[in-house]
Design a protein around this motif. Structure first.
Motif, PDB file in Angstrom:
ATOM      1  N   GLY A  45      -6.452  32.631 109.658  1.00  0.00           N
ATOM      2  CA  GLY A  45      -6.208  33.212 110.968  1.00  0.00           C
ATOM      3  C   GLY A  45      -6.737  32.393 112.127  1.00  0.00           C
ATOM      4  O   GLY A  45      -6.225  32.481 113.244  1.00  0.00           O
ATOM      5  N   LYS A  46      -7.760  31.578 111.882  1.00  0.00           N
ATOM      6  CA  LYS A  46      -8.302  30.747 112.954  1.00  0.00           C
ATOM      7  C   LYS A  46      -7.455  29.498 113.200  1.00  0.00           C
ATOM      8  O   LYS A  46      -7.594  28.855 114.241  1.00  0.00           O
ATOM      9  N   LEU A  47      -6.599  29.162 112.245  1.00  0.00           N
ATOM     10  CA  LEU A  47      -5.750  27.985 112.382  1.00  0.00           C
ATOM     11  C   LEU A  47      -4.311  28.347 112.746  1.00  0.00           C
ATOM     12  O   LEU A  47      -3.650  27.611 113.491  1.00  0.00           O
ATOM     13  N   VAL A  48      -3.830  29.446 112.218  1.00  0.00           N
ATOM     14  CA  VAL A  48      -2.448  29.872 112.449  1.00  0.00           C
ATOM     15  C   VAL A  48      -2.467  31.244 113.112  1.00  0.00           C
ATOM     16  O   VAL A  48      -3.030  32.193 112.556  1.00  0.00           O
ATOM     17  N   PRO A  49      -1.887  31.388 114.290  1.00  0.00           N
ATOM     18  CA  PRO A  49      -1.949  32.655 115.034  1.00  0.00           C
ATOM     19  C   PRO A  49      -0.956  33.695 114.519  1.00  0.00           C
ATOM     20  O   PRO A  49       0.191  33.766 114.964  1.00  0.00           O
ATOM     21  N   GLY A  50      -1.407  34.507 113.579  1.00  0.00           N
ATOM     22  CA  GLY A  50      -0.532  35.542 113.045  1.00  0.00           C
ATOM     23  C   GLY A  50      -0.059  36.511 114.108  1.00  0.00           C
ATOM     24  O   GLY A  50       1.077  36.987 114.073  1.00  0.00           O
ATOM     25  N   GLY A  51      -0.924  36.807 115.074  1.00  0.00           N
ATOM     26  CA  GLY A  51      -0.528  37.713 116.151  1.00  0.00           C
ATOM     27  C   GLY A  51       0.630  37.169 116.959  1.00  0.00           C
ATOM     28  O   GLY A  51       1.474  37.938 117.450  1.00  0.00           O
ATOM     29  N   PHE A  52       0.696  35.856 117.115  1.00  0.00           N
ATOM     30  CA  PHE A  52       1.818  35.261 117.834  1.00  0.00           C
ATOM     31  C   PHE A  52       3.110  35.440 117.046  1.00  0.00           C
ATOM     32  O   PHE A  52       4.187  35.621 117.630  1.00  0.00           O
ATOM     33  N   GLY A  53       3.011  35.401 115.717  1.00  0.00           N
ATOM     34  CA  GLY A  53       4.189  35.687 114.909  1.00  0.00           C
ATOM     35  C   GLY A  53       4.738  37.074 115.177  1.00  0.00           C
ATOM     36  O   GLY A  53       5.954  37.274 115.267  1.00  0.00           O
ATOM     37  N   VAL A  54       3.852  38.046 115.335  1.00  0.00           N
ATOM     38  CA  VAL A  54       4.289  39.408 115.660  1.00  0.00           C
ATOM     39  C   VAL A  54       4.956  39.436 117.022  1.00  0.00           C
ATOM     40  O   VAL A  54       5.957  40.134 117.225  1.00  0.00           O
ATOM     41  N   THR A  55       4.416  38.688 117.983  1.00  0.00           N
ATOM     42  CA  THR A  55       5.005  38.651 119.316  1.00  0.00           C
ATOM     43  C   THR A  55       6.419  38.071 119.266  1.00  0.00           C
ATOM     44  O   THR A  55       7.307  38.515 120.008  1.00  0.00           O
ATOM     45  N   ASN A 204      -5.487  46.816 124.138  1.00  0.00           N
ATOM     46  CA  ASN A 204      -4.492  45.951 124.771  1.00  0.00           C
ATOM     47  C   ASN A 204      -3.668  45.176 123.751  1.00  0.00           C
ATOM     48  O   ASN A 204      -2.562  44.725 124.056  1.00  0.00           O
ATOM     49  N   TYR A 205      -4.180  45.042 122.552  1.00  0.00           N
ATOM     50  CA  TYR A 205      -3.467  44.311 121.512  1.00  0.00           C
ATOM     51  C   TYR A 205      -2.432  45.175 120.801  1.00  0.00           C
ATOM     52  O   TYR A 205      -1.339  44.693 120.478  1.00  0.00           O
ATOM     53  N   VAL A 206      -2.727  46.458 120.586  1.00  0.00           N
ATOM     54  CA  VAL A 206      -1.869  47.275 119.714  1.00  0.00           C
ATOM     55  C   VAL A 206      -1.236  48.488 120.385  1.00  0.00           C
ATOM     56  O   VAL A 206      -0.364  49.114 119.783  1.00  0.00           O
ATOM     57  N   ALA A 207      -1.631  48.861 121.582  1.00  0.00           N
ATOM     58  CA  ALA A 207      -1.097  50.073 122.200  1.00  0.00           C
ATOM     59  C   ALA A 207       0.318  49.838 122.723  1.00  0.00           C
ATOM     60  O   ALA A 207       0.635  48.763 123.248  1.00  0.00           O
ATOM     61  N   THR A 208       1.149  50.833 122.607  1.00  0.00           N
ATOM     62  CA  THR A 208       2.527  50.712 123.094  1.00  0.00           C
ATOM     63  C   THR A 208       2.563  50.452 124.587  1.00  0.00           C
ATOM     64  O   THR A 208       3.332  49.611 125.068  1.00  0.00           O
ATOM     65  N   ASP A 209       1.741  51.158 125.349  1.00  0.00           N
ATOM     66  CA  ASP A 209       1.781  51.030 126.807  1.00  0.00           C
ATOM     67  C   ASP A 209       1.281  49.682 127.307  1.00  0.00           C
ATOM     68  O   ASP A 209       1.533  49.321 128.457  1.00  0.00           O
ATOM     69  N   THR A 210       0.590  48.915 126.450  1.00  0.00           N
ATOM     70  CA  THR A 210       0.118  47.595 126.858  1.00  0.00           C
ATOM     71  C   THR A 210       0.871  46.450 126.189  1.00  0.00           C
ATOM     72  O   THR A 210       0.659  45.293 126.540  1.00  0.00           O
ATOM     73  N   ARG A 211       1.753  46.762 125.238  1.00  0.00           N
ATOM     74  CA  ARG A 211       2.466  45.692 124.524  1.00  0.00           C
ATOM     75  C   ARG A 211       3.984  45.840 124.539  1.00  0.00           C
ATOM     76  O   ARG A 211       4.689  44.959 124.041  1.00  0.00           O
ATOM     77  N   ILE A 212       4.505  46.888 125.142  1.00  0.00           N
ATOM     78  CA  ILE A 212       5.953  47.084 125.129  1.00  0.00           C
ATOM     79  C   ILE A 212       6.665  45.959 125.857  1.00  0.00           C
ATOM     80  O   ILE A 212       7.844  45.682 125.619  1.00  0.00           O
ATOM     81  N   ASP A 213       5.940  45.262 126.744  1.00  0.00           N
ATOM     82  CA  ASP A 213       6.564  44.154 127.465  1.00  0.00           C
ATOM     83  C   ASP A 213       6.950  43.015 126.528  1.00  0.00           C
ATOM     84  O   ASP A 213       7.871  42.255 126.823  1.00  0.00           O
ATOM     85  N   SER A 214       6.260  42.874 125.400  1.00  0.00           N
ATOM     86  CA  SER A 214       6.616  41.821 124.452  1.00  0.00           C
ATOM     87  C   SER A 214       8.023  42.038 123.897  1.00  0.00           C
ATOM     88  O   SER A 214       8.713  41.072 123.559  1.00  0.00           O
ATOM     89  N   ILE A 215       8.458  43.290 123.802  1.00  0.00           N
ATOM     90  CA  ILE A 215       9.833  43.598 123.406  1.00  0.00           C
ATOM     91  C   ILE A 215      10.769  43.476 124.599  1.00  0.00           C
ATOM     92  O   ILE A 215      11.884  42.968 124.494  1.00  0.00           O
ATOM     93  N   TRP A 266      -6.565  39.075 126.691  1.00  0.00           N
ATOM     94  CA  TRP A 266      -6.183  40.491 126.622  1.00  0.00           C
ATOM     95  C   TRP A 266      -5.475  40.987 127.866  1.00  0.00           C
ATOM     96  O   TRP A 266      -5.214  42.178 127.995  1.00  0.00           O
ATOM     97  N   THR A 267      -5.124  40.062 128.767  1.00  0.00           N
ATOM     98  CA  THR A 267      -4.366  40.450 129.957  1.00  0.00           C
ATOM     99  C   THR A 267      -3.130  39.560 130.118  1.00  0.00           C
ATOM    100  O   THR A 267      -2.008  39.996 129.923  1.00  0.00           O
ATOM    101  N   TRP A 268      -3.329  38.290 130.439  1.00  0.00           N
ATOM    102  CA  TRP A 268      -2.237  37.365 130.721  1.00  0.00           C
ATOM    103  C   TRP A 268      -1.500  36.890 129.468  1.00  0.00           C
ATOM    104  O   TRP A 268      -0.303  36.571 129.526  1.00  0.00           O
ATOM    105  N   ARG A 269      -2.190  36.788 128.352  1.00  0.00           N
ATOM    106  CA  ARG A 269      -1.658  36.056 127.199  1.00  0.00           C
ATOM    107  C   ARG A 269      -0.267  36.517 126.781  1.00  0.00           C
ATOM    108  O   ARG A 269       0.632  35.702 126.575  1.00  0.00           O
ATOM    109  N   PHE A 270      -0.062  37.795 126.644  1.00  0.00           N
ATOM    110  CA  PHE A 270       1.198  38.288 126.103  1.00  0.00           C
ATOM    111  C   PHE A 270       2.356  38.045 127.075  1.00  0.00           C
ATOM    112  O   PHE A 270       3.498  37.837 126.641  1.00  0.00           O
ATOM    113  N   THR A 271       2.082  38.065 128.360  1.00  0.00           N
ATOM    114  CA  THR A 271       3.116  37.746 129.344  1.00  0.00           C
ATOM    115  C   THR A 271       3.483  36.274 129.290  1.00  0.00           C
ATOM    116  O   THR A 271       4.665  35.912 129.284  1.00  0.00           O
TER     117      THR A 271
END
Length: 370
Positions: A45-55, A204-215, A266-271
């Motif tokens: 996980g420190k080398l490959v960003p699994g969370g980015f795969g979800v995004t 901010n990582y898992v809540a719908t109201d903070t991550r729906i923008d990724s969709i 936890w703020t800008w990254r997902f945008t």
């Protein structure tokens, strides 16, 4: 002229039509995304960003669902919500139920713990909020199904977005306004939750109201590739399809992964990642200059991994947990190939037993599944 599936015919100046039912390369992108998740969860996980795969998964879902809804509305003048939800249930629930059953069996054998609320969290799509506010046991003690947080966000999106497109945003401009609101409001809301409400970073990582923008970034791309009259824009009209846009997309993604400031993460990254992902999707899949990349993404083994990516995402953590219980001293270099091979086998069995038999029914209900 429309093709048999009702989607506009493929334009001559691009390798695939943005409005086509099947878009070459998308299964390959799914394969890349799920591969990142599997590698990260096997100890890297420190080398490959699994969370980015979800995004990446989120953006793909937004683009495809929005495109299908646009096509249906253009073809019929409406959106059949009943059939939409039936298709979603047939697509998602068989393997999800199988995972829950397998986890309950494995949990009983391994002595894992879960509250009644957690046992329902996956099936009823509230694992993301349970993960933040309701978890009673550590991840090592509990059932290996917390990855279902991302499915909860997608299902919440599926729940409200088609209805908004049908009843409220019936024009291109109003739908663009909706998509822009969905990429802007969660972005601003993350600053409130992180700096003023003092919620855990996990929120901010898992809540719908903070991550729906990724969709929603995927939805915005689907709409941006159309004219207000619903027709496809010519390549010359798509200002975001260019070599500089590709470099910008890569730069945004790489920068978002390398810059480790917690407030940014936890703020800008997902945008930032959302913009980068849609720039790459638009250019790689729809610009003929990248046709060679699409051929690689359409290579049969890669495409197959993309097609079973849902099962891979569901089952891999359960498989890893069982292996780690049997072999407590297993190291990441050994766990990774074992995890990949085992997860591929389980996902393939599940795909052929639970998904393939339902494909013909899903097609009759309007799905473009192949």
């Amino acid at each position: 002229m429309n093709n048999r599936g009702g989607a506009p015919a493929i334009a001559a100046d691009r390798p695939a039509s943005p409005s086509a039912g099947y878009i070459p390369g998308f299964d390959g992108l799914r394969a890349i995304a799920v591969g990142m998740v599997l590698i990260a969860h096997a100890g890297y996980g420190k080398l490959v960003p699994g969370g980015f795969g979800v995004t990446i998964f989120f953006a793909i879902s937004g683009y495809l669902i929005c495109t299908l809804l646009i096509n249906e509305f253009a073809r019929t003048g409406t959106i059949n919500l009943k059939l939409f939800y039936v298709r979603r249930i047939l697509r998602l629930y068989p393997e999800l139920i199988a995972l829950v059953i397998l986890c309950l069996i494995a949990g009983a054998v391994l002595g894992l713990r879960a509250t009644t609320a957690e046992k329902f969290a996956g099936l009823f799509y509230y694992m993301n909020y349970y993960y933040v506010f309701g978890a009673h046991y550590t991840e090592a003690e509990s059932y290996p199904w917390r990855q279902l947080w991302s499915l909860a966000i997608e299902e919440h999106f599926y729940f409200f977005f088609p209805g908004l497109m049908l009843f409220i945003t019936r024009t291109w401009r109003s739908r663009m306004a909706l998509a822009l609101a969905l990429v802007t409001i969660p972005f601003l809301w993350r600053f409130v939750t992180y700096f003023w409400l003092g919620l855990p970073w996990q929120y901010n990582y898992v809540a719908t109201d903070t991550r729906i923008d990724s969709i929603a970034w995927g939805c915005l791309l689907a709409l941006a590739m159309r004219r207000p009259d619903g027709g496809e824009r010519a390549m010359s009209e798509l200002w975001f399809i260019s070599r500089p846009a590709v470099f910008l997309g890569f730069a945004l993604i790489i920068g978002s992964l390398l810059y480790r400031d917690e407030a940014f993460r936890w703020t800008w990254r997902f945008t930032v990642q959302g913009i980068g992902i849609v720039l790459l999707i638009a250019n790689v899949l729809f610009d003929p200059r990248w046709r060679g990349v699409v051929r690689v993404l359409e290579w049969a083994p890669v495409r197959y991994v993309g097609r079973i990516s849902y099962g891979l995402y569901l089952y891999h953590m359960l498989f890893n947990r069982v292996i780690e219980e049997i072999w407590p001293t297993i190291s990441p270099p050994v766990l990774l190939p074992v995890s990949i091979v085992g997860s591929l086998i389980i996902a393939s069995i599940s795909y052929n037993a639970l998904e393939v038999p339902l494909k013909s029914l899903r097609r009759k209900l309007g799905s473009h599944v192949r």
